[in-house]
Scaffold this active site. Structure first.
Site, PDB file in Angstrom:
ATOM      1  N   CYS A 183       0.871  -1.190   0.000  1.00  0.00           N
ATOM      2  CA  CYS A 183       0.000   0.000   0.000  1.00  0.00           C
ATOM      3  C   CYS A 183       0.897   1.225   0.000  1.00  0.00           C
ATOM      4  O   CYS A 183       1.621   1.461   0.976  1.00  0.00           O
ATOM      5  CB  CYS A 183      -0.905  -0.007   1.229  1.00  0.00           C
ATOM      6  N   HIS A 233      -2.527  -4.477 -10.630  1.00  0.00           N
ATOM      7  CA  HIS A 233      -3.224  -3.285 -11.162  1.00  0.00           C
ATOM      8  C   HIS A 233      -3.579  -3.502 -12.630  1.00  0.00           C
ATOM      9  O   HIS A 233      -2.799  -4.097 -13.379  1.00  0.00           O
ATOM     10  CB  HIS A 233      -2.335  -2.049 -11.016  1.00  0.00           C
TER      11      HIS A 233
HETATM   12  N1  LIG Z   1      -6.515  -2.209  -2.374  1.00  0.00           N
HETATM   13  C1  LIG Z   1      -5.097  -2.508  -2.588  1.00  0.00           C
HETATM   14  C2  LIG Z   1      -4.259  -2.158  -1.343  1.00  0.00           C
HETATM   15  C3  LIG Z   1      -4.193  -0.654  -1.069  1.00  0.00           C
HETATM   16  C4  LIG Z   1      -3.448   0.065  -2.150  1.00  0.00           C
HETATM   17  C5  LIG Z   1      -3.588   1.568  -2.177  1.00  0.00           C
HETATM   18  N2  LIG Z   1      -4.495   2.169  -1.255  1.00  0.00           N
HETATM   19  C6  LIG Z   1      -2.241   2.243  -2.207  1.00  0.00           C
HETATM   20  O1  LIG Z   1      -2.111   3.386  -1.718  1.00  0.00           O
HETATM   21  O2  LIG Z   1      -1.311   1.642  -2.794  1.00  0.00           O
HETATM   22  C7  LIG Z   1      -4.942  -4.012  -2.919  1.00  0.00           C
HETATM   23  O3  LIG Z   1      -5.751  -4.826  -2.441  1.00  0.00           O
HETATM   24  O4  LIG Z   1      -3.984  -4.324  -3.645  1.00  0.00           O
END
Ligand SMILES: N[C@H](CCC[C@H](N)C(=O)O)C(=O)O
Length: 279
Positions: A72, A163
């Site tokens: 994150c 992503h």
């Molecule tokens: N929802 C993302 C994690 C948080 C990523 C995001 N909030 C950041 O700032 O990188 C996942 O499950 O891969």
């Protein structure tokens, strides 16, 4: 359980200092409860700041649906701020252990508090099977993806978490809230995916909205912005050093040709602290 609410470009999490608090027995369940914006504290998820054998601290990140993510970006800037401001490691350069290994952070300290951070997010992960996706390409670039009656042209990148980037003309709710969840759970992403939608403003400037895996639309996604920077270069649409405007603020990205690492710079803000009734 004492907690601290923090946000990076509007991507807000409940942080728990597990140098002082016990790690919750069921962190997924606690993340779901505290994230609820009506019956809980209200956040995009929960982040544990834990002791580490190999770094100044360790980050464990849970989405609002309780799923744990490998990484994150906005969260790591806030972890770095917390570690510095609260004296866990009073150093402007920190090493932090994450689900994708140790990452290095440089803090911008003003009036004795960290206000911004630059993270070396490491190298992008481009092999389809590592992203992971069943789409071909290593990585898939502008690959057609049928979803919700539309054909998106997607470029997939992992920054430790997956992503799926689509460059579009219009960033509207029908796309983000209608198509976003379908991309998140599409069968070509065996571990689900974060779905980024990008409107390019110039070769060095873009506007982004994101439907996050496990949290829905957030005001910003740091790893997503890094993935967009990589996708912009791979598709030939953008330069290596760009600014991305998100609903919650701006992030500066640079995919370095010299070391193949992606660098992300952005804000980190402490909002308030409180007590959550332990189980
Ligand atoms: N929802 C993302 C994690 C948080 C990523 C995001 N909030 C950041 O700032 O990188 C996942 O499950 O891969």
């Amino acid at each position: 359980m004492r907690f601290t609410k923090m946000q990076g470009a509007g991507n807000d999490y409940v942080y728990v200092n597990c140098f002082q608090e016990p790690v919750p027995a069921d962190p997924a369940k606690v993340s779901i409860a505290v994230s609820d914006r009506h019956f809980g504290i209200g956040s995009d998820g929960m982040i544990l700041i834990c002791p580490s054998e190999v770094a100044d601290a360790k980050m464990r990140m849970f989405n609002a649906d309780g799923s744990e993510s490998e990484m994150c970006g906005n969260g790591l800037r806030c972890v770095a701020k917390y570690v510095y401001d609260h004296g866990i490691a009073r150093k402007p350069e920190l090493a932090l252990e994450t689900g994708r290994g140790i990452l290095h952070v440089k803090l911008d300290v003003q009036n004795d508090k960290a206000v911004r951070a630059t993270i070396d997010m490491g190298e992008p992960i481009l092999k389809s099977e590592m992203i992971p996706t069943t789409l071909p390409g290593d990585p898939p670039i502008n690959h057609p993806l049928e979803v919700g009656g539309r054909t998106l042209h997607v470029t997939c990148v992992s920054m430790g978490n997956p992503h799926c980037i689509s460059f579009v003309e219009e960033l509207d709710d029908a796309l983000v809230h209608g198509i976003g969840p379908l991309v998140e759970k599409h069968s070509v992403f065996p571990r689900r995916v974060n779905a980024e939608f990008i409107r390019i403003n110039s070769r060095t400037d873009a506007t982004m909205r994101v439907w996050e895996r496990g949290s829905g639309e957030t005001l910003a996604c740091g790893t997503g912005a890094c993935a967009v920077c990589v996708a912009g270069v791979l598709t030939g649409k953008m330069d290596r050093k760009i600014t991305i405007h998100l609903l919650g603020g701006d992030l500066e990205l640079h995919w370095s040709e010299a070391d193949n690492h992606v660098y992300m710079t952005g804000p980190a803000v402490e909002v308030f602290s409180g007590e959550w009734p332990s189980e």
